[in-house]
Design a protein around this motif. Structure first.
Motif, PDB file in Angstrom:
ATOM      1  N   VAL A  84       0.791 -13.015   1.918  1.00  0.00           N
ATOM      2  CA  VAL A  84       2.175 -13.697   1.762  1.00  0.00           C
ATOM      3  C   VAL A  84       1.849 -14.723   1.096  1.00  0.00           C
ATOM      4  O   VAL A  84       0.772 -15.598   1.194  1.00  0.00           O
ATOM      5  CB  VAL A  84       2.614 -13.821   3.068  1.00  0.00           C
ATOM      6  N   ILE A  85       2.547 -14.905  -0.188  1.00  0.00           N
ATOM      7  CA  ILE A  85       2.437 -16.120  -1.029  1.00  0.00           C
ATOM      8  C   ILE A  85       3.018 -17.288  -0.331  1.00  0.00           C
ATOM      9  O   ILE A  85       3.884 -17.445  -0.114  1.00  0.00           O
ATOM     10  CB  ILE A  85       3.211 -15.910  -2.630  1.00  0.00           C
ATOM     11  N   GLY A  86       2.319 -18.419  -0.529  1.00  0.00           N
ATOM     12  CA  GLY A  86       2.453 -19.714  -0.088  1.00  0.00           C
ATOM     13  C   GLY A  86       3.088 -20.450  -0.967  1.00  0.00           C
ATOM     14  O   GLY A  86       2.973 -20.162  -2.171  1.00  0.00           O
ATOM     15  N   SER A  87       3.692 -21.709  -0.582  1.00  0.00           N
ATOM     16  CA  SER A  87       4.430 -22.754  -1.333  1.00  0.00           C
ATOM     17  C   SER A  87       3.589 -23.529  -2.263  1.00  0.00           C
ATOM     18  O   SER A  87       4.010 -24.179  -3.011  1.00  0.00           O
ATOM     19  CB  SER A  87       5.651 -23.461  -0.423  1.00  0.00           C
ATOM     20  N   ARG A  88       2.443 -23.718  -1.901  1.00  0.00           N
ATOM     21  CA  ARG A  88       1.530 -24.812  -2.057  1.00  0.00           C
ATOM     22  C   ARG A  88       0.863 -24.166  -3.388  1.00  0.00           C
ATOM     23  O   ARG A  88       0.635 -22.991  -3.462  1.00  0.00           O
ATOM     24  CB  ARG A  88       0.667 -25.005  -1.185  1.00  0.00           C
ATOM     25  N   LEU A 138      -4.505 -13.385  -8.786  1.00  0.00           N
ATOM     26  CA  LEU A 138      -3.204 -13.971  -8.311  1.00  0.00           C
ATOM     27  C   LEU A 138      -3.229 -15.344  -8.969  1.00  0.00           C
ATOM     28  O   LEU A 138      -2.174 -15.715  -9.507  1.00  0.00           O
ATOM     29  CB  LEU A 138      -3.370 -14.294  -6.882  1.00  0.00           C
ATOM     30  N   VAL A 139      -4.353 -15.920  -8.974  1.00  0.00           N
ATOM     31  CA  VAL A 139      -4.707 -17.501  -9.458  1.00  0.00           C
ATOM     32  C   VAL A 139      -4.285 -17.215 -11.328  1.00  0.00           C
ATOM     33  O   VAL A 139      -3.609 -18.084 -11.662  1.00  0.00           O
ATOM     34  CB  VAL A 139      -6.025 -17.889  -9.368  1.00  0.00           C
ATOM     35  N   SER A 140      -5.010 -15.914 -12.052  1.00  0.00           N
ATOM     36  CA  SER A 140      -4.787 -15.910 -13.194  1.00  0.00           C
ATOM     37  C   SER A 140      -3.362 -15.783 -13.713  1.00  0.00           C
ATOM     38  O   SER A 140      -3.068 -16.260 -14.817  1.00  0.00           O
ATOM     39  CB  SER A 140      -5.574 -14.655 -13.793  1.00  0.00           C
ATOM     40  N   ALA A 141      -2.655 -15.017 -12.636  1.00  0.00           N
ATOM     41  CA  ALA A 141      -1.258 -14.659 -13.413  1.00  0.00           C
ATOM     42  C   ALA A 141      -0.525 -15.959 -13.478  1.00  0.00           C
ATOM     43  O   ALA A 141       0.532 -15.934 -14.040  1.00  0.00           O
ATOM     44  CB  ALA A 141      -0.660 -13.796 -12.400  1.00  0.00           C
ATOM     45  N   GLU A 146       2.680 -22.416   3.819  1.00  0.00           N
ATOM     46  CA  GLU A 146       2.449 -23.598   2.844  1.00  0.00           C
ATOM     47  C   GLU A 146       1.180 -22.790   2.005  1.00  0.00           C
ATOM     48  O   GLU A 146       1.298 -22.782   0.792  1.00  0.00           O
ATOM     49  CB  GLU A 146       1.861 -24.705   3.254  1.00  0.00           C
ATOM     50  N   LYS A 147       0.192 -22.351   2.649  1.00  0.00           N
ATOM     51  CA  LYS A 147      -1.025 -21.708   1.738  1.00  0.00           C
ATOM     52  C   LYS A 147      -0.724 -20.262   1.816  1.00  0.00           C
ATOM     53  O   LYS A 147      -0.242 -19.661   2.859  1.00  0.00           O
ATOM     54  CB  LYS A 147      -2.244 -21.983   2.574  1.00  0.00           C
ATOM     55  N   THR A 148      -1.166 -19.486   0.820  1.00  0.00           N
ATOM     56  CA  THR A 148      -1.041 -18.112   0.728  1.00  0.00           C
ATOM     57  C   THR A 148      -1.990 -17.573   1.894  1.00  0.00           C
ATOM     58  O   THR A 148      -3.158 -17.948   1.862  1.00  0.00           O
ATOM     59  CB  THR A 148      -1.653 -17.722  -0.512  1.00  0.00           C
ATOM     60  N   ALA A 149      -1.573 -16.562   2.555  1.00  0.00           N
ATOM     61  CA  ALA A 149      -2.135 -16.066   4.011  1.00  0.00           C
ATOM     62  C   ALA A 149      -2.623 -14.559   3.291  1.00  0.00           C
ATOM     63  O   ALA A 149      -1.567 -13.864   2.619  1.00  0.00           O
ATOM     64  CB  ALA A 149      -1.082 -15.732   4.776  1.00  0.00           C
ATOM     65  N   ILE A 150      -3.853 -14.318   3.628  1.00  0.00           N
ATOM     66  CA  ILE A 150      -4.393 -12.970   3.117  1.00  0.00           C
ATOM     67  C   ILE A 150      -5.199 -12.228   4.215  1.00  0.00           C
ATOM     68  O   ILE A 150      -5.955 -12.804   4.891  1.00  0.00           O
ATOM     69  CB  ILE A 150      -5.551 -13.307   2.107  1.00  0.00           C
ATOM     70  N   CYS A 151      -4.752 -11.028   4.268  1.00  0.00           N
ATOM     71  CA  CYS A 151      -5.205 -10.280   5.445  1.00  0.00           C
ATOM     72  C   CYS A 151      -6.123  -9.098   4.932  1.00  0.00           C
ATOM     73  O   CYS A 151      -5.544  -8.345   4.125  1.00  0.00           O
ATOM     74  CB  CYS A 151      -4.243  -9.666   6.287  1.00  0.00           C
ATOM     75  N   VAL A 152      -7.434  -9.262   5.055  1.00  0.00           N
ATOM     76  CA  VAL A 152      -8.192  -8.027   4.547  1.00  0.00           C
ATOM     77  C   VAL A 152      -8.880  -7.057   5.602  1.00  0.00           C
ATOM     78  O   VAL A 152      -9.338  -7.465   6.519  1.00  0.00           O
ATOM     79  CB  VAL A 152      -9.767  -8.627   3.891  1.00  0.00           C
ATOM     80  N   LYS A 156       5.909 -15.220  -6.243  1.00  0.00           N
ATOM     81  CA  LYS A 156       6.164 -16.769  -5.875  1.00  0.00           C
ATOM     82  C   LYS A 156       6.462 -16.930  -4.572  1.00  0.00           C
ATOM     83  O   LYS A 156       5.707 -15.882  -3.607  1.00  0.00           O
ATOM     84  CB  LYS A 156       7.713 -16.995  -6.482  1.00  0.00           C
ATOM     85  N   ALA A 157       6.399 -18.098  -4.041  1.00  0.00           N
ATOM     86  CA  ALA A 157       6.310 -18.456  -2.667  1.00  0.00           C
ATOM     87  C   ALA A 157       7.085 -17.426  -1.675  1.00  0.00           C
ATOM     88  O   ALA A 157       8.503 -17.135  -1.975  1.00  0.00           O
ATOM     89  CB  ALA A 157       6.720 -19.818  -2.092  1.00  0.00           C
ATOM     90  N   GLY A 158       6.628 -17.017  -0.746  1.00  0.00           N
ATOM     91  CA  GLY A 158       7.235 -16.062   0.043  1.00  0.00           C
ATOM     92  C   GLY A 158       7.095 -14.366   0.007  1.00  0.00           C
ATOM     93  O   GLY A 158       7.513 -13.723   0.526  1.00  0.00           O
ATOM     94  N   ASP A 159       6.454 -14.165  -1.283  1.00  0.00           N
ATOM     95  CA  ASP A 159       6.393 -12.770  -1.717  1.00  0.00           C
ATOM     96  C   ASP A 159       5.481 -12.267  -0.850  1.00  0.00           C
ATOM     97  O   ASP A 159       4.331 -12.752  -0.516  1.00  0.00           O
ATOM     98  CB  ASP A 159       6.132 -12.705  -3.056  1.00  0.00           C
ATOM     99  N   LYS A 160       5.669 -10.877  -0.497  1.00  0.00           N
ATOM    100  CA  LYS A 160       4.709 -10.317   0.349  1.00  0.00           C
ATOM    101  C   LYS A 160       4.260  -8.941  -0.446  1.00  0.00           C
ATOM    102  O   LYS A 160       5.084  -8.045  -0.801  1.00  0.00           O
ATOM    103  CB  LYS A 160       5.476  -9.848   1.658  1.00  0.00           C
ATOM    104  N   ILE A 161       2.788  -8.869  -0.418  1.00  0.00           N
ATOM    105  CA  ILE A 161       2.061  -7.808  -1.272  1.00  0.00           C
ATOM    106  C   ILE A 161       1.111  -7.291  -0.381  1.00  0.00           C
ATOM    107  O   ILE A 161       0.744  -7.810   0.310  1.00  0.00           O
ATOM    108  CB  ILE A 161       1.920  -8.305  -2.614  1.00  0.00           C
TER     109      ILE A 161
END
Ligand code: MN
Ligand code: MN
Length: 486
Positions: free
Chosen positions: A99-103, A333-336, A300-306, A81-86
């Motif tokens: 970091v999962i976004g709210s959108r 992430l989308v499938s879940a 708002e958008k999920t942030a991804i660092c690779v 959910k939004a705000g989760d950090k993985i």
């Protein structure tokens, strides 16, 4: 009424400011407070460089920094959910943080992709040999190195050995002052007449990058009267390695041992304005984007660092971005969060097509000593801020992503709105050479991608230089991008 001379000058000055672009040294426009912040940010950066000289070490450091910042290990199938950090580690050599976004995720994600592998000298699979009682490792260089730069330099050895019984042992030798280092020998100038006639790229040949690792024959008695004719220096070295790591010569076959410069990152210049260190390509973008995402809380958008591996050899291999692991991560992430296979497939494609990516990698800075390879109007300057590079590649823009004007425009506006100093840059003059980044692999997923990074002097050399002000402006730019919602 006639204009006075003074008035005329004012009009010209005003017009110039309005219409012409004049790049400025960041250090002039930054406040004392900001410069101070840039300097202390780079203290952490130097620690990161020193503790992470290989892709494995940089990866585990990044995971540790992520954990300390509250990120938890990603579990497939969980609906975050939004705000989760993985974070998710790929085979100990690459890591993705999010970091999962709210959108809704099909609105797209904001990705920053950099690499944590650097040019170095790898051991061959059967590396050990002895000649005139001297013991060496045979090597195969990794990435684009000027081979002559790696001789007569203290080297440390990092990596892993997987033993015959399947267990793994970690190796780091040469970092602590109390430990020995290793060295590739070079020819003395007195006898180099023939060597000097070689073309520069063969001044030291690949097969001459032999690392000296020992010189004393095996001693059985220690009474100065050892009669053992078969006692070799190679055996003596192998005995030391066996005592310390429990390995045998055959174990090198399943090892990844990397020789890297033994020196530590440190300040360069009387004004301490530069960081000098090994592996800044591309750990400078890895560190800045990593810290930026750990400080991103509710995007708002999920942030991804690779942080990827294998960029220096073309992103091949399953830990490089030529592999599908980033796509899998995003798709999962989308499938879940989807009801069924059909819905998730479409949402994955929507997500990727609506996503944005900064391909974060270093850019060559103009070197006044070698200015003729750069074209001044379009070269990146040290201390002039983060570099936005629409394209790299070579010849007629071959092998590059070549970002769209629209996407460059978005990023430019984002940076300007957030007072982040940036400059444009290209690798060098047209037809002077070339290079690529991970940008094309991300763009392949139909993600809007542009190259951005930090200007660097002596790229790929054992001691690379970056400017602290540029490192800091990249970090600030990355932070703004993680929170970007156009
Ligand atoms: Mn790079
Ligand atoms: Mn590189």
């Amino acid at each position: 009424m006639k204009m006075s001379k003074n008035n005329k000058n004012e009009v010209v000055t005003e017009l110039k400011e309005k219409l012409l672009y004049e790049r400025k040294n960041v250090c002039i426009t930054m406040t004392d407070d900001e410069l101070q912040k840039a300097d202390s940010f780079c203290d952490g950066y130097k620690v990161f460089l020193n503790k992470g000289k290989t892709e494995r070490e940089a990866c585990s450091q990044a995971a540790a920094i992520a954990k300390a910042a509250g990120f938890t290990e990603y579990k497939a199938g969980v609906e975050y959910k939004a705000g989760d950090k993985i974070y998710s580690v790929n085979r100990g050599k690459a890591v993705i943080l999010a970091v999962i976004g709210s959108r809704p995720i099909e609105d797209g994600v904001n990705i920053i992709a950099s690499h944590i592998d650097s040019p170095r000298i790898d051991l061959k699979q059967n590396p050990l040999f002895e000649d005139t009682d001297l013991v060496y490792f045979k090597t195969h260089y990794y990435g684009g190195v000027k081979k002559y730069q790696w001789t007569a330099l203290p080297l440390a050895l990092h990596g892993v050995v997987v033993k015959g019984d399947g267990t793994t042992v970690d190796v780091i030798v040469g970092e602590d002052e109390s430990e020995p280092v290793f060295s590739v020998t070079d020819l003395l100038p007195h006898l180099s007449e023939l060597q000097y006639k070689r073309p520069a790229h063969e001044l030291i040949k690949g097969e001459e990058l032999n690392i000296l690792i020992g010189s004393r024959p095996f001693r059985l008695n220690g009474d100065g009267n050892d009669k053992n004719e078969s006692a070799s220096s190679k055996l003596a070295v192998m005995k030391i390695l066996n005592d310390k790591y429990g390995i045998t010569e055959r174990d090198f076959a399943s090892a990844e041992l990397e020789a890297v410069p033994a020196h530590k990152a440190r300040d360069v210049g009387f004004d301490r304005s530069l960081v000098g260190g090994y592996g800044q390509d591309d750990r400078v973008c890895a560190y800045t984007s990593l810290i930026a995402i750990t400080e991103t809380d509710a995007p708002e958008k999920t942030a991804i660092c690779v942080l990827a591996d294998k960029e220096e050899i073309g992103s091949y291999g399953n830990t490089g971005l030529g592999s599908d692991y980033l796509r899998y991560f995003i798709a999962d992430l989308v499938s879940a969060a989807s009801r069924n296979e059909c819905e998730s497939g479409m949402r994955i494609r929507q997500c990727l097509s609506n996503s944005r990516c900064l391909s974060a990698d270093v850019c060559a800075a103009l070197d006044p000593t070698f200015a003729d390879v750069s074209e001044k109007n379009n070269a990146a300057f040290m201390n002039y801020g983060a570099v936005i590079a629409k394209y790299f590649g070579s010849k007629g823009k071959s092998g590059t992503n070549d970002a769209s004007a629209e996407f460059v425009g978005e990023i430019r506006k984002l940076f300007d709105d957030n007072n982040i100093v940036w400059q444009t840059g290209e690798l060098g003059k047209v037809d002077a050479g070339g290079g690529g980044t991970v940008a094309m692999f991300i763009a392949k997923m139909n993600v809007d991608t542009v190259d951005i990074g930090v200007p660097v002097l002596s790229m790929h050399a054992p001691l690379e230089l970056s400017a602290k002000a540029d490192v800091y402006s990249a970090y600030r730019g990355f932070k703004a991008f993680y929170n970007f919602t156009p």
